[in-house]
Design a protein around this motif. Sequence first.
Motif, PDB file in Angstrom:
ATOM      1  N   ASP A 261     -65.273   8.079   6.199  1.00 13.08           N
ATOM      2  CA  ASP A 261     -64.136   8.195   6.674  1.00 13.08           C
ATOM      3  C   ASP A 261     -63.903   6.915   7.696  1.00 13.08           C
ATOM      4  OD1 ASP A 261     -61.746  10.347   7.158  1.00 13.08           O
ATOM      5  OD2 ASP A 261     -62.031   9.099   8.960  1.00 13.08           O
ATOM      6  N   PRO A 262     -62.736   6.380   7.858  1.00 10.79           N
ATOM      7  CA  PRO A 262     -62.485   5.252   8.828  1.00 10.79           C
ATOM      8  C   PRO A 262     -62.855   5.606  10.142  1.00 10.79           C
ATOM      9  CG  PRO A 262     -60.823   5.307   7.252  1.00 10.79           C
ATOM     10  CD  PRO A 262     -61.522   6.446   6.959  1.00 10.79           C
ATOM     11  N   ASP A 263     -62.809   7.081  10.589  1.00 10.94           N
ATOM     12  CA  ASP A 263     -62.978   7.576  11.809  1.00 10.94           C
ATOM     13  C   ASP A 263     -64.156   7.574  12.283  1.00 10.94           C
ATOM     14  OD1 ASP A 263     -60.335   7.947  12.464  1.00 10.94           O
ATOM     15  OD2 ASP A 263     -60.424  10.122  11.910  1.00 10.94           O
ATOM     16  N   GLU A 264     -65.264   7.459  11.287  1.00 13.28           N
ATOM     17  CA  GLU A 264     -66.756   7.389  11.524  1.00 13.28           C
ATOM     18  C   GLU A 264     -67.095   5.953  11.920  1.00 13.28           C
ATOM     19  OE1 GLU A 264     -68.986  10.585   9.109  1.00 13.28           O
ATOM     20  OE2 GLU A 264     -67.356   9.443   7.682  1.00 13.28           O
ATOM     21  N   LEU A 265     -66.728   4.883  11.093  1.00 13.62           N
ATOM     22  CA  LEU A 265     -66.491   3.505  11.784  1.00 13.62           C
ATOM     23  C   LEU A 265     -66.156   3.389  12.916  1.00 13.62           C
ATOM     24  CD1 LEU A 265     -68.308   1.540   9.873  1.00 13.62           C
ATOM     25  CD2 LEU A 265     -67.289   3.335   8.292  1.00 13.62           C
ATOM     26  N   ALA A 266     -64.951   3.953  13.300  1.00 15.94           N
ATOM     27  CA  ALA A 266     -64.398   3.565  14.716  1.00 15.94           C
ATOM     28  C   ALA A 266     -65.296   4.071  15.769  1.00 15.94           C
ATOM     29  CB  ALA A 266     -63.110   4.463  14.696  1.00 15.94           C
ATOM     30  N   ALA A 267     -65.932   5.145  15.454  1.00 15.36           N
ATOM     31  CA  ALA A 267     -66.707   5.994  16.441  1.00 15.36           C
ATOM     32  C   ALA A 267     -68.032   5.145  16.770  1.00 15.36           C
ATOM     33  CB  ALA A 267     -67.263   7.169  16.020  1.00 15.36           C
ATOM     34  N   ALA A 268     -68.528   4.341  15.675  1.00 11.72           N
ATOM     35  CA  ALA A 268     -69.465   3.566  15.827  1.00 11.72           C
ATOM     36  C   ALA A 268     -69.163   2.045  16.652  1.00 11.72           C
ATOM     37  CB  ALA A 268     -70.058   3.077  14.362  1.00 11.72           C
ATOM     38  N   ALA A 269     -67.839   1.744  16.204  1.00 12.65           N
ATOM     39  CA  ALA A 269     -67.417   0.407  16.919  1.00 12.65           C
ATOM     40  C   ALA A 269     -67.243   0.683  18.479  1.00 12.65           C
ATOM     41  CB  ALA A 269     -66.085  -0.070  16.412  1.00 12.65           C
ATOM     42  N   LEU A 270     -66.611   2.052  18.715  1.00 12.46           N
ATOM     43  CA  LEU A 270     -66.363   2.594  20.077  1.00 12.46           C
ATOM     44  C   LEU A 270     -67.918   2.731  20.979  1.00 12.46           C
ATOM     45  CD1 LEU A 270     -64.946   4.065  22.351  1.00 12.46           C
ATOM     46  CD2 LEU A 270     -65.408   6.217  21.222  1.00 12.46           C
ATOM     47  N   PHE A 271     -69.003   2.889  20.251  1.00 15.77           N
ATOM     48  CA  PHE A 271     -70.157   2.898  21.020  1.00 15.77           C
ATOM     49  C   PHE A 271     -70.404   1.570  21.366  1.00 15.77           C
ATOM     50  CE2 PHE A 271     -74.802   1.948  20.153  1.00 15.77           C
ATOM     51  CZ  PHE A 271     -75.236   2.596  21.496  1.00 15.77           C
ATOM     52  N   LEU A 272     -70.594   0.648  20.362  1.00 15.24           N
ATOM     53  CA  LEU A 272     -70.685  -0.730  20.814  1.00 15.24           C
ATOM     54  C   LEU A 272     -70.106  -1.385  21.611  1.00 15.24           C
ATOM     55  CD1 LEU A 272     -71.685  -1.975  17.191  1.00 15.24           C
ATOM     56  CD2 LEU A 272     -73.263  -1.407  19.031  1.00 15.24           C
ATOM     57  N   ALA A 273     -68.589  -0.924  21.667  1.00 14.16           N
ATOM     58  CA  ALA A 273     -67.684  -1.924  22.725  1.00 14.16           C
ATOM     59  C   ALA A 273     -67.618  -1.055  23.926  1.00 14.16           C
ATOM     60  CB  ALA A 273     -66.348  -1.206  21.977  1.00 14.16           C
ATOM     61  N   SER A 274     -68.364   0.213  24.171  1.00 11.83           N
ATOM     62  CA  SER A 274     -68.354   0.860  25.421  1.00 11.83           C
ATOM     63  C   SER A 274     -69.439   0.704  26.160  1.00 11.83           C
ATOM     64  CB  SER A 274     -68.068   2.318  25.163  1.00 11.83           C
ATOM     65  OG  SER A 274     -69.507   2.919  24.656  1.00 11.83           O
ATOM     66  N   ASP A 275     -69.443   1.143  27.537  1.00 10.40           N
ATOM     67  CA  ASP A 275     -70.689   0.921  28.332  1.00 10.40           C
ATOM     68  C   ASP A 275     -71.638   1.798  28.003  1.00 10.40           C
ATOM     69  OD1 ASP A 275     -69.138  -1.030  29.736  1.00 10.40           O
ATOM     70  OD2 ASP A 275     -68.696   0.573  31.217  1.00 10.40           O
ATOM     71  N   ASP A 276     -71.686   2.513  27.095  1.00  5.05           N
ATOM     72  CA  ASP A 276     -72.640   3.385  26.359  1.00  5.05           C
ATOM     73  C   ASP A 276     -73.715   2.430  25.880  1.00  5.05           C
ATOM     74  OD1 ASP A 276     -71.464   5.721  27.054  1.00  5.05           O
ATOM     75  OD2 ASP A 276     -70.649   6.345  25.290  1.00  5.05           O
ATOM     76  N   ALA A 277     -73.410   1.384  25.321  1.00  2.00           N
ATOM     77  CA  ALA A 277     -74.064   0.167  24.748  1.00  2.00           C
ATOM     78  C   ALA A 277     -74.307  -0.755  25.506  1.00  2.00           C
ATOM     79  CB  ALA A 277     -73.482  -0.051  23.337  1.00  2.00           C
ATOM     80  N   ALA A 278     -74.300  -0.560  26.798  1.00  2.00           N
ATOM     81  CA  ALA A 278     -74.396  -1.911  28.004  1.00  2.00           C
ATOM     82  C   ALA A 278     -75.428  -2.590  27.773  1.00  2.00           C
ATOM     83  CB  ALA A 278     -74.206  -1.266  29.348  1.00  2.00           C
ATOM     84  N   PHE A 279     -76.732  -2.159  27.046  1.00  2.00           N
ATOM     85  CA  PHE A 279     -78.024  -3.134  26.912  1.00  2.00           C
ATOM     86  C   PHE A 279     -78.335  -3.342  25.419  1.00  2.00           C
ATOM     87  CE2 PHE A 279     -82.667  -3.691  27.749  1.00  2.00           C
ATOM     88  CZ  PHE A 279     -82.610  -4.647  28.871  1.00  2.00           C
ATOM     89  N   VAL A 280     -77.146  -3.286  24.812  1.00  2.00           N
ATOM     90  CA  VAL A 280     -77.154  -3.568  23.182  1.00  2.00           C
ATOM     91  C   VAL A 280     -76.542  -4.790  22.883  1.00  2.00           C
ATOM     92  CG1 VAL A 280     -76.892  -2.775  20.946  1.00  2.00           C
ATOM     93  CG2 VAL A 280     -77.549  -0.994  22.940  1.00  2.00           C
ATOM     94  N   THR A 281     -77.236  -5.743  22.441  1.00  2.00           N
ATOM     95  CA  THR A 281     -76.612  -7.195  21.910  1.00  2.00           C
ATOM     96  C   THR A 281     -77.435  -7.766  20.848  1.00  2.00           C
ATOM     97  OG1 THR A 281     -75.375  -9.183  22.606  1.00  2.00           O
ATOM     98  CG2 THR A 281     -77.457  -8.896  23.766  1.00  2.00           C
ATOM     99  N   GLY A 282     -76.573  -8.579  20.082  1.00  2.00           N
ATOM    100  CA  GLY A 282     -77.283  -9.200  18.876  1.00  2.00           C
ATOM    101  C   GLY A 282     -77.635  -8.323  17.750  1.00  2.00           C
ATOM    102  N   ILE A 283     -77.237  -7.076  17.536  1.00  2.00           N
ATOM    103  CA  ILE A 283     -77.851  -6.252  16.372  1.00  2.00           C
ATOM    104  C   ILE A 283     -77.113  -6.150  15.119  1.00  2.00           C
ATOM    105  CG2 ILE A 283     -78.985  -4.690  18.364  1.00  2.00           C
ATOM    106  CD1 ILE A 283     -76.896  -2.637  17.438  1.00  2.00           C
TER     107      ILE A 283
END
Length: 307
Positions: A261-283
């Motif tokens: 569902d598009p909402d599931e992709l949005a949830a993954a994008a939210l993780f990468l966009a948010s501070d929850d992924a503050a130490f995640v880059t280049g993946i």
Amino acid sequence: MGSEGFAGDMAGFDMRQIEQVETVLLGTTEPSDAPVRGSVRPLSAPRGAGRLRGKVAVITGGARGQGEAEARLFAREGARVYLCDILDERGEAVAAEIREAGGWARFAHLDITRAEEWRRLVGQLEAEAGRLDILINNAGVNVRHDLTGTSEDDWDRILNVNLTGQYLGMKECAALMKRSGAGSIVNLGSTAGIMGHPVAAYSSSKWGVRGLTKAAATEFSPAGIRVNALHPGVVATPMMDAGSALFAELVRLTPLGRAADPDELAAAALFLASDDAAFVTGIDLPVDGGFSDLAAYNHVWHTINPT
């Protein structure tokens, strides 16, 4: 951590103490039976937790599909959302619906293949918001022809939208994002860019997204700007004909047995966009129901070991 130290730390630990919990990323959902093979997972609207409060987000391709789902979710999470598209009427309608629901959204016409339109958008952001924290390079197109059947015009169009459009977005938005102090960029790729794929132009553009993402992540890291690539598998959006043989076959080979569902992709994008992924880059983050890593052997295994 060495194995002996780990064993010592785990000594006497009762694994039964681990309780199953719902992830806040996807919101609270009611327990349900396993989805029928090929069906779309029903999602309740995620409850806004303010994970993007105070942030300004640009989402391309925001008038429908994955971009629309991202715009709605990001607004619920407190972002000021600029949803951009060439579909003006639909984009304005989505922005109005977000505002009616209590979110902040503004539609901006944007042809992502034109640098001058990106510069106009950046000027609007500077004047109205004074900052940019999140860029979701979501817009994309596809023409499904093999290499010898692909015209030069189709090749140029697909590469211009899917790859050059992301390059221009990052290039033109970088200065404002740096002045904002940090940021997150999410580039939309595809499983066509992480495994062999028969559609030459589309696959080439998505493989290019991976290299572009890693180059940008390297360049922008000193400024605290994270850049990651999100790779969907089969998703129930207007770009994919749910009644086609291609859709049915992709679903059949997806280990989780359904389209996203598009909402599931949005949830993954939210993780990468948010501070929850503050130490995640280049993946590269596949969100594909196991398709890219498991499809072939999963199909063979369950064919010879039917349940």
